[in-house]
Design an enzyme around this catalytic site. Sequence first.
Site, PDB file in Angstrom:
ATOM      1  N   LYS A  37       0.839  -1.205   0.000  1.00  0.00           N
ATOM      2  CA  LYS A  37       0.000   0.000   0.000  1.00  0.00           C
ATOM      3  C   LYS A  37       0.873   1.254   0.000  1.00  0.00           C
ATOM      4  O   LYS A  37       1.858   1.327   0.722  1.00  0.00           O
ATOM      5  CB  LYS A  37      -0.895   0.016   1.244  1.00  0.00           C
ATOM      6  N   GLY A  89      -7.112   3.440  10.973  1.00  0.00           N
ATOM      7  CA  GLY A  89      -7.863   2.250  10.571  1.00  0.00           C
ATOM      8  C   GLY A  89      -7.984   2.026   9.073  1.00  0.00           C
ATOM      9  O   GLY A  89      -8.693   1.108   8.656  1.00  0.00           O
ATOM     10  N   THR A  90      -7.288   2.805   8.258  1.00  0.00           N
ATOM     11  CA  THR A  90      -7.431   2.604   6.801  1.00  0.00           C
ATOM     12  C   THR A  90      -6.921   1.218   6.380  1.00  0.00           C
ATOM     13  O   THR A  90      -7.506   0.576   5.517  1.00  0.00           O
ATOM     14  CB  THR A  90      -6.687   3.673   5.968  1.00  0.00           C
ATOM     15  N   GLY A  91      -5.814   0.780   7.004  1.00  0.00           N
ATOM     16  CA  GLY A  91      -5.251  -0.525   6.649  1.00  0.00           C
ATOM     17  C   GLY A  91      -6.198  -1.660   7.018  1.00  0.00           C
ATOM     18  O   GLY A  91      -6.422  -2.588   6.231  1.00  0.00           O
ATOM     19  N   CYS A  92      -6.779  -1.577   8.219  1.00  0.00           N
ATOM     20  CA  CYS A  92      -7.735  -2.611   8.671  1.00  0.00           C
ATOM     21  C   CYS A  92      -8.942  -2.640   7.745  1.00  0.00           C
ATOM     22  O   CYS A  92      -9.430  -3.713   7.357  1.00  0.00           O
ATOM     23  CB  CYS A  92      -8.220  -2.300  10.098  1.00  0.00           C
TER      24      CYS A  92
HETATM   25  N1  LIG Z   1      -4.343  10.338   1.953  1.00  0.00           N
HETATM   26  C1  LIG Z   1      -4.816   9.295   1.268  1.00  0.00           C
HETATM   27  N2  LIG Z   1      -5.550   9.491   0.140  1.00  0.00           N
HETATM   28  C2  LIG Z   1      -6.052   8.444  -0.545  1.00  0.00           C
HETATM   29  N3  LIG Z   1      -5.878   7.160  -0.192  1.00  0.00           N
HETATM   30  C3  LIG Z   1      -5.155   6.905   0.909  1.00  0.00           C
HETATM   31  C4  LIG Z   1      -4.586   7.949   1.709  1.00  0.00           C
HETATM   32  N4  LIG Z   1      -3.927   7.392   2.768  1.00  0.00           N
HETATM   33  C5  LIG Z   1      -4.082   6.054   2.638  1.00  0.00           C
HETATM   34  N5  LIG Z   1      -4.798   5.765   1.520  1.00  0.00           N
HETATM   35  C6  LIG Z   1      -5.165   4.431   1.065  1.00  0.00           C
HETATM   36  O1  LIG Z   1      -5.675   3.719   2.191  1.00  0.00           O
HETATM   37  C7  LIG Z   1      -5.272   2.358   2.141  1.00  0.00           C
HETATM   38  C8  LIG Z   1      -4.451   2.037   3.391  1.00  0.00           C
HETATM   39  O2  LIG Z   1      -3.153   2.496   3.142  1.00  0.00           O
HETATM   40  P1  LIG Z   1      -2.010   2.844   4.144  1.00  0.00           P
HETATM   41  O3  LIG Z   1      -0.758   2.811   3.358  1.00  0.00           O
HETATM   42  O4  LIG Z   1      -2.356   4.098   4.855  1.00  0.00           O
HETATM   43  O5  LIG Z   1      -2.127   1.593   5.083  1.00  0.00           O
HETATM   44  P2  LIG Z   1      -1.869   1.460   6.614  1.00  0.00           P
HETATM   45  O6  LIG Z   1      -0.685   2.246   6.966  1.00  0.00           O
HETATM   46  O7  LIG Z   1      -1.886   0.020   6.926  1.00  0.00           O
HETATM   47  O8  LIG Z   1      -3.095   2.129   7.230  1.00  0.00           O
HETATM   48  P3  LIG Z   1      -3.083   3.029   8.522  1.00  0.00           P
HETATM   49  O9  LIG Z   1      -2.834   4.419   8.028  1.00  0.00           O
HETATM   50  O10 LIG Z   1      -4.439   2.812   9.046  1.00  0.00           O
HETATM   51  O11 LIG Z   1      -2.000   2.498   9.414  1.00  0.00           O
HETATM   52  C9  LIG Z   1      -4.480   2.206   0.825  1.00  0.00           C
HETATM   53  O12 LIG Z   1      -5.343   1.800  -0.200  1.00  0.00           O
HETATM   54  C10 LIG Z   1      -3.973   3.613   0.593  1.00  0.00           C
HETATM   55  O13 LIG Z   1      -3.641   3.850  -0.749  1.00  0.00           O
HETATM   56  C1  LIG Z   2      -6.343  -3.255  17.432  1.00  0.00           C
HETATM   57  C2  LIG Z   2      -5.657  -2.557  16.321  1.00  0.00           C
HETATM   58  N1  LIG Z   2      -5.357  -3.231  15.193  1.00  0.00           N
HETATM   59  C3  LIG Z   2      -4.738  -2.596  14.176  1.00  0.00           C
HETATM   60  C4  LIG Z   2      -4.406  -1.273  14.271  1.00  0.00           C
HETATM   61  C5  LIG Z   2      -3.691  -0.610  13.146  1.00  0.00           C
HETATM   62  O1  LIG Z   2      -4.512   0.297  12.552  1.00  0.00           O
HETATM   63  P1  LIG Z   2      -3.958   1.693  12.112  1.00  0.00           P
HETATM   64  O2  LIG Z   2      -2.590   1.428  11.560  1.00  0.00           O
HETATM   65  O3  LIG Z   2      -4.900   2.089  11.068  1.00  0.00           O
HETATM   66  O4  LIG Z   2      -3.950   2.568  13.318  1.00  0.00           O
HETATM   67  C6  LIG Z   2      -4.738  -0.587  15.466  1.00  0.00           C
HETATM   68  N2  LIG Z   2      -4.445   0.712  15.632  1.00  0.00           N
HETATM   69  N3  LIG Z   2      -5.356  -1.253  16.467  1.00  0.00           N
END
Ligand SMILES: Nc1ncnc2c1ncn2[C@@H]1O[C@H](COP(=O)(O)OP(=O)(O)OP(=O)(O)O)[C@@H](O)[C@H]1O
Ligand SMILES: Cc1ncc(COP(=O)(O)O)c(N)n1
Length: 264
Positions: free
Chosen positions: A177, A210-213
Amino acid sequence: MSKNMKTVLTIAGSDSSGGAGIQADLKTMMAHKVYGMSVITALTAQNTTGVAGIMEVTPEFVAQQLDCVFQDIRPDAVKIGMVSNAEIIKVITEKLVEYKAENIVVDPVMVATSGSSLMQDDASQALRTLLLPLADVITPNVPEGEVLSGLKIETKADMLEAADRIASAAGTSVLLKGGHLKDSADDLLFMDGKVSWFESERIENPNTHGTGCTLSSAIAANLALGHGLEESISKAKAYITGALHDGMDLGKGSGPLNHAYRIN
Ligand SMILES: Nc1ncnc2c1ncn2[C@@H]1O[C@H](COP(=O)(O)OP(=O)(O)OP(=O)(O)O)[C@@H](O)[C@H]1O
Ligand SMILES: Cc1ncc(COP(=O)(O)O)c(N)n1
């Protein structure tokens, strides 16, 4: 009575603020109209500003939850998120093999958006050798991709090299991602030696908790609904982009997404 209801299991940690983990997964599944089930690996006391505490569930109780789910309502897809120690990873691996689980999406959660660690140091080896090889797709973000590949990732060319390396080591498809890169939000799928990009404009929204989840649960839901991997990712990407566009703003830190944005 709907006899055709598809079912998805999330194996992950609980987020008390409801934006990530089990809570994000179940909301995403509901938005996709699949029946969601949960095996909880840890409780976290967290909010949009950070993780205050973690209480791990014992491996035995994780196993008991898995037995209860698989012996009754068989999931059409499984999403795995926070698995904080090697014993929990081992028991999940054994049960997924025992029950011949299908459509497995592993989000190798290591560090929360807020910077807090969600996995013990000794768990990373168990993740690589036991769990990742069982997955149909794994969905690392850039920092997780760096840990798994041993490469620094700053450009889309770096993403390609890292995804290739991770896919070869795990023997599975990799969706790397791009949300942590500065200029784009393009994700890269490396599948059977073939490369596909899933592109979207970068949305200026600080609320990405939570975007990754959410993305990994949306992929699992689409797989359960019978779509192929590329189509499932494409649909999940559209869902996350829409949720980010919705612009919900809750909490004092990096806020959660509106998972229900398209239900209304
Ligand atoms: N600012 C943004 N604009 C558009 N899409 C985004 C943006 N940030 C993240 N995404 C998308 O959201 C999804 C999760 O990506 P990201 O790389 O943020 O994962 P993550 O780090 O596991 O998530 P988190 O930010 O929850 O830890 C991907 O499809 C990414 O392209
Ligand atoms: C219980 C739990 N699982 C996963 C994530 C990661 O999510 P994010 O990287 O979006 O904060 C989190 N913050 N909490």
